[in-house]
Design a protein around this motif. Sequence first.
Motif, short mmCIF file in Angstrom:
data_model
loop_
_atom_site.label_atom_id
_atom_site.label_comp_id
_atom_site.label_asym_id
_atom_site.label_seq_id
_atom_site.Cartn_x
_atom_site.Cartn_y
_atom_site.Cartn_z
N LYS A 33 -2.20 13.16 -15.76
CA LYS A 33 -1.60 12.57 -14.55
C LYS A 33 -2.64 12.47 -13.44
CE LYS A 33 1.73 11.47 -11.62
NZ LYS A 33 2.27 10.16 -11.54
N HIS A 34 -3.48 13.49 -13.30
CA HIS A 34 -4.56 13.46 -12.30
C HIS A 34 -5.52 12.31 -12.61
CE1 HIS A 34 -7.54 14.76 -9.43
NE2 HIS A 34 -8.44 14.85 -10.40
N ASN A 37 -3.90 9.17 -11.49
CA ASN A 37 -3.87 9.08 -10.02
C ASN A 37 -5.23 8.67 -9.47
OD1 ASN A 37 -1.19 9.85 -10.02
ND2 ASN A 37 -1.59 11.95 -9.41
#
Length: 196
Positions: A33-34, A37
């Motif tokens: 997810k990072h 992002n």
Amino acid sequence: MSRDAFTDLRQNTGIALAVGGNLLVSVALNLTKHAHNVNQRRTVPLPYVRLPIWWCGFAATLLGELGNFAAYGFAEASIIAPLGAVSVLANAFIASIALGEGFRCRDLFGCLLCAGGGIVIVISTPANPVDTDIDVFLANAQEPLFIIYMLLLSATVLCMLSFRERYGRRHVAFYVLLCSLLGSVTVMACKGVSSF
């Protein structure tokens, strides 16, 4: 080493593998997810497969799931499957700390319900597990009730998949039900394969 001590050691090994694997999966989900992002903040986003952080998260997911799979070979499925809640709980806290995602009172309440349900299931598991060898496993798989169950399950899943476009986009419960139905077989299949 006595038989009871050996059984306890095997069960504790399975629990440790499941908890460790689920924690690693939570970290992996947050890594990927990072990576997404960070990629979205670029002026020209790259394909995610070209992001080293995403690959680290992917590798950690594989390693964590391998730990979960191995855990089924050491402990009963009725103990290992509910420990999947560790992943949900850890993910809620890691995402709020590492990714800055919100954590509301209802999230905490949901985490407490999830933990409570897992604890109740693990505590109510019989103390003396039944050893299953390949002959018993294959005999059980050929039982008429199991075959009927598999036929009904297959028909239900196929029927649900035919309504995917109509109900799947509007109701999350559609996919929760589909996942639960398939999980009724995949957990036991993992237990059988990892035991052998």
